[in-house]
Write an enzyme that holds these catalytic residues in place. Structure first.
Site, PDB file in Angstrom:
ATOM      1  NE  ARG A 133      -3.528  10.527  -8.834  1.00  0.00           N
ATOM      2  CZ  ARG A 133      -2.739   9.927  -9.415  1.00  0.00           C
ATOM      3  NH1 ARG A 133      -2.687   8.648  -9.717  1.00  0.00           N
ATOM      4  NH2 ARG A 133      -1.286  10.400 -10.244  1.00  0.00           N
ATOM      5  CG  HIS A 148      -0.946   6.533  -6.207  1.00  0.00           C
ATOM      6  ND1 HIS A 148      -1.769   5.913  -6.212  1.00  0.00           N
ATOM      7  CD2 HIS A 148       0.189   6.349  -4.992  1.00  0.00           C
ATOM      8  CE1 HIS A 148      -1.437   4.491  -5.547  1.00  0.00           C
ATOM      9  NE2 HIS A 148      -0.575   4.957  -4.602  1.00  0.00           N
ATOM     10  CE1 TYR A 161       1.067  10.935 -13.118  1.00  0.00           C
ATOM     11  CE2 TYR A 161       2.789  10.421 -11.723  1.00  0.00           C
ATOM     12  CZ  TYR A 161       1.611  10.112 -11.909  1.00  0.00           C
ATOM     13  OH  TYR A 161       0.682  10.290 -10.495  1.00  0.00           O
TER      14      TYR A 161
END
Lengths: 320, 348, 359
Positions: free
Chosen positions: C254, C258, C267
């Protein structure tokens, strides 16, 4: 409010090594709403667990942890995603103490943001408190101010019973206020009469409190004195406060954003019919979400706002 | 109860057992006695259920070797999350038989005040956790308790029991996955009696051996003959030793043959082949271990008869006591919903 | 210009097991269109012109090649990140933008968040936000299609995190038992919001989870259109031949957040991102097309410009489309509104007319 919730968890985790937080994205990421920001940094990944994507697993393991004396605070990222854990909450958590004759109390706290107003559509907006309030053995708490959020969450974490702690995410940041430092507790089961009044009682909770108060302010200018009661806890319900208010005003408007049919307002109406009928001067009125799934584009029409509440209170105040 | 010629014998070389299982003789004799007791209890309770003297009963007939073998391999520090047919574990670990029978009769002396259906006992005294009737929910709970053991640096491990049908349940998936990620001290014990009420295990899932499912979670899984007391005892003992040493969770699949109906409410002739019961009888765990004990001289015919009488007496005494006990106090209906009797409006 | 805007870019079942070279340019154009639309939507969200957006960047090859291998009659059960699949199925860009805006052109009638769309005529079933629920749906539809004698398969799209969900377990187990003609297409993009793949499960690959249900699982490089296409064709062949379901793990990354509510810098490291950016599936296919002489730098430029033009024109139209009629809120709760719903609709109408509330 979200900082107050965060501070409550800091306080609890510092005070008691048994308190532990688990959920999706609660650790490194600090929670998608940042409610758990900084916890993992201070308390480590073994006390602030980033779990795999399984609400069943989050709540089911929290049960086991609680049976062994930990105090798990489980986060369900949005309450709309709680249903895979419904089995664990309804069949297990709420019944453990009872079915074991008191041998296995099951003190789990489940925190979850609920409600609309963030353009979340069908699956990031729900207000499902009635399903849970209907379950014997489960406490259901919904704060509406930062101070209450901290005080009620700390009480929930150190309660003896399982608590579903629903957080009005719409006012996570919109509502501000003083929050006492330290081990500030607010007793679960006590309503707060936030604005005293004499003509109509308005019962609300969570994210419906700001529009209810705004409506009362508007009406005051018109000469209608609305008393606004924040229920704060649906189970246990402060029935005495509800009855006392209606005995005084003789009129009641109930506000919640959940759908009307079989919503928590139906329970309040029934209590008023059973125990305060002779005090009532007008029919009880509910201002609620509609009996449709929660819509995306039309959410502002779906959600009760100050205008809709004021409209209903005005009509109730004038009803013969 | 006389050993059937069709019985599949237990084949162990006693000298090999001497080497690998010190003290096995005592263990097996103990285990055998518990199995006899369980059999006597099942017989008695099914009879009473048919007479309407208890409401429901879920017999463990055919599964005694798993409960007894596992219970004997436990230490007092270990925790058990049972399924429907593991009550015997509580008894082997010291939960009094009369207390359990009070539960079956839902008397006032049942620790849970007669709130649950029969065969759903709670025995905190022996770390036997209260169960619901919902399939599989105990699996994640067991993983959570194992996490707490680890977090609090306590000795002990968790045994989570469930049947073949439960491998399809949500909590099986969630529980094994979390145990794999967290490496909690838990042993998953699948009692595959090959029937989920009427659904045969080969229609429960597309995989031949349920133990293979463990690999999907990064765990070792093994199939064990669940009607062989020695095999069960040894496998559980060894798995627990590995788990206690920090090697991570495991799954054991105990292959069983359900010898009775699912419960007193079920009629298996509606769905089982005519020869199922005779195939199951050939694997009956009680005569299997009994014949082994007789063959190796550990048990005499006379001792066998004496034990059978003893356990029968125990069961009769416990039943008589429970039948004479009063029903739960009506006031208990409102207790234990919450910690304090009346939070808020409750109970008004 | 791009094929995805015509009625169907979906491959017909007569095409060979491998991607023919001459189809590569149109496949590429669809990937570019998805990327262009994605970037445009991210900026629309920042400008407040749409409320939310879930990007797919990094997953274009997996989605487009996978969808290319399906028949137009197959049923697609997407999650909320399957823009590439929707474009291959033929969903018009304007219709998607209507959904993102939630206007009266939206066939979801403005009820769902952006990216949660479905179009019955494209056999593209409406997505919801709870992860995984579509998996068991896909299995049920496959069982129904077989029962009716239709030679089709169904395909469920989901991510790495979803392998932990209840419906993954239930869906794959049922598919194994009933040998349902279903393809499980897992795009392992390495991150479930902030949880890395290795903390999601202890199993070595996600594909191997299929062995728990008694059918094969395959790992495939999700940045390689040829590999994805081949694997999906084979899984589809197996499904239709009665050989049962297949789990496909397409390994992708990705590249974006998100969703627009997420900040991945919290993160994951820039170094990791940079490493995967080198494997950008669009750059990879472009390189191949250049090598094969199927595009030039100039013609590629045109592909991008055409896509931008297409999206720009559709956006203009979509933004000019009227907002959704408030009174539709009470439709489709049931086949016909109940008397109580009609009463609520009248009440709301009254409030609108009195000016107590405004749309």
């Amino acid at each position: 409010m979200v900082q107050a919730i965060n501070r409550a968890m800091f306080e609890a985790m510092r005070a008691d090594p048994n308190v532990l937080v688990l959920g999706e994205d609660v650790g490194v990421n600090g929670g998608v709403f940042r409610a758990t920001e900084g916890l993992q940094k201070e308390f480590g990944p073994d006390r602030v667990l980033d779990t795999p994507l399984s609400e069943t697993g989050i709540v089911g393991t929290a049960v086991g942890m609680a049976l062994y004396g930990l105090k798990p605070v489980a986060e369900i990222q949005f309450v709309d995603f709680i249903y895979p854990a419904f089995d664990q909450i309804v069949s297990e958590i709420a019944k453990f103490r009872y079915r074991s004759g008191g041998q296995y109390p099951c003190h789990v706290v489940i925190r979850s943001p609920y409600g609309g107003g963030i353009k979340g559509g069908l699956y990031h907006s729900q207000s499902p408190e009635a399903y849970f309030a209907h379950t014997a053995g489960l406490k259901v708490v919904i704060p509406s101010t930062p101070a209450d959020a901290k005080g009620l969450l700390l009480s929930a974490i150190f309660d003896d019973d399982p608590v579903l702690f629903l957080e009005p995410k719409r006012i996570y940041r919109a509502v501000t206020g003083e929050v006492p430092d330290g081990d500030h507790r607010v007793q679960i089961g006590q309503a707060a009469t936030v604005r005293p009044g004499s003509d109509v009682s308005v019962f609300a909770y969570g994210a419906m409190m700001p529009p209810a108060l705004q409506a009362a302010e508007t009406l005051a200018a018109e000469g209608i004195s609305a008393e606004v009661v924040d229920l704060r806890s649906l189970v246990p319900l402060d029935e005495a406060a509800v009855l006392a208010s209606v005995e005084k005003t003789g009129r009641a408007v109930i506000v919640h954003e959940a759908p009307r049919f079989c919503g928590f307002g139906a329970e309040l109406s029934a209590i008023l019919a059973e125990k305060a009928l002779y005090s009532l001067k007008a029919p009880v009125v509910r201002v609620t979400g509609y009996d449709t799934p929660f819509p995306y584009a039309l959410e502002s029409l779906y959600l009760p706002g100050a205008d809709r509440i004021a409209h209903a209170v005005r009509a109730t105040a004038r009803a013969a | 109860m006389s050993p059937d010629d069709a019985l599949v014998p237990l084949t162990y070389d006693p000298t090999e057992l001497d080497r690998s299982l010190a003290g096995w003789r005592r263990t097996l004799l103990d285990g055998y006695r518990w199995m006899l007791l369980a059999r006597a209890l099942d017989r008695r309770m099914l009879g009473l259920q048919r007479q309407g003297r208890v409401g429901f009963y879920g017999a463990a007939t055919g599964q005694e070797a798993v409960s007894v073998g596992a219970a004997l391999a436990l230490t007092p520090d270990d925790w058990v999350f049972p399924g429907l047919r593991e009550q015997l574990i509580a008894l082997v670990r010291g939960h009094p038989l009369p207390t359990y029978v009070h539960h079956l009769f839902a008397t006032d002396l049942d620790p849970a005040r007669g709130r649950q259906m029969p065969c759903h006992p709670t025995a905190r005294d022996v770390r036997y956790v209260s169960m619901s009737s919902v399939i599989g929910t105990q699996i994640t709970q067991g993983v959570g308790l194992a996490y707490a053991l680890k977090a609090k640096r306590q000795p002990g491990a968790v045994l989570a029991f469930f049947g073949d049908g439960a491998t399809s349940a949500n909590d099986f998936h969630a529980g094994l996955n979390l145990a794999g990620v967290w490496r909690t001290p838990v042993l998953f014990c699948c009692t595959n009696n090959q029937w989920a009420i009427s659904q045969p295990v080969e229609r429960q899932t597309g995989v031949r051996e349920l133990a293979q499912k463990a690999a999907a979670y990064g765990l070792p899984g093994r199939r064990v003959d669940g009607t062989d007391l020695i095999a069960v005892y040894r496998e559980v003992r060894d798995a627990l030793a590995r788990i206690r040493s920090g090697a991570g969770p495991e799954m054991l699949e105990f292959l069983l043959y359900r010898m009775t109906a699912h419960s007193s409410s079920d009629d298996p002739t509606r769905y089982q082949a005519a020869d199922w019961m005779s195939r199951a009888a050939a694997r009956d765990p009680v005569p299997r271990v009994e014949r082994f004990l007789l063959d190796t001289g550990l048990l005499t015919e006379e001792a066998r008869g004496r034990l059978a009488e003893e356990v029968d007496r125990e069961v009769r005494a416990a039943v008589a006591e429970a039948e004479a006990a009063p029903p739960p106090d009506p006031a208990s209906l409102f207790q234990d919903v919450f910690a304090s009797a009346s939070p808020g409006s409750f109970g008004r | 210009m791009a094929d995805a805007t015509t009625s169907s870019g979906a491959a017909s079942s007569s095409i060979p097991a491998d991607l023919a070279a001459e189809t590569l340019p149109s496949l590429y154009r669809t990937m570019v269109l998805a990327r262009v639309m994605d970037e445009r939507c991210l900026s629309l969200q920042r400008q407040g012109r749409i409320g939310f957006y879930v990007p797919l960047q990094g997953q274009e090859a997996a989605q487009v090649a996978c969808a290319w291998a399906l028949d137009a009659a197959d049923w697609v059960f997407p999650a909320y990140r399957e823009l590439g699949v929707a474009l291959v199925r033929g969903v018009p860009v304007k219709l998607l933008l209507d959904q993102f805006i939630g206007n009266s052109g939206d066939e979801m009638k403005g009820r769902q968040m952006p990216n949660h769309y479905g179009y019955r005529r494209f056999k593209f079933v409406t997505a919801s936000s709870p992860v995984g629920t579509q998996i068991s749906h896909a299995v049920g539809t496959a069982m129904a299609a077989r029962r009716r004698g239709d030679a089709i398969c169904t395909i469920a799209f989901f991510g790495d995190g979803t392998t932990s969900s209840n419906d993954f377990h239930a869906g794959l187990n049922f598919a194994g038992v009933y040998r349902a003609p279903t393809l499980f297409f897992c795009q392992n993009n390495q991150w479930a919001i902030s949880l890395p793949r290795e903390r999601q499960t202890a199993s070595e690959t996600l594909a191997m989870k299929a062995s728990a249900y008694g059918f094969p699982g395959v790992v495939v490089d999700g940045t390689d259109v040829h590999a994805v296409y081949r694997v999906v064709r084979e899984a589809r062949r197996r499904a239709l031949a009665g050989e049962g379901p297949t789990l496909i793990e397409a390994q992708v990354y990705r590249l974006g957040p998100h969703s627009t509510s997420d900040d991945p810098r919290r993160y994951r490291s820039d170094a990791e991102l940079a490493q995967w950016k080198e494997r950008d599936p669009i750059a990879r296919l472009k390189h191949e097309l250049l090598t094969l002489g199927l595009v030039t730098e100039e013609s590629d430029q045109k592909v991008w410009e055409a896509a931008k033009e297409l999206v720009g024109a559709a956006l203009k139209e979509a933004e000019a489309t009227a907002p959704v009629d408030p009174r539709t809120m009470f439709d489709d709760v049931f086949a016909r509104p109940t008397p109580a719903l009609e009463e609520q609709r009248r009440a709301m109408d009254g409030l609108l007319k009195e000016g107590v509330v405004r749309p």
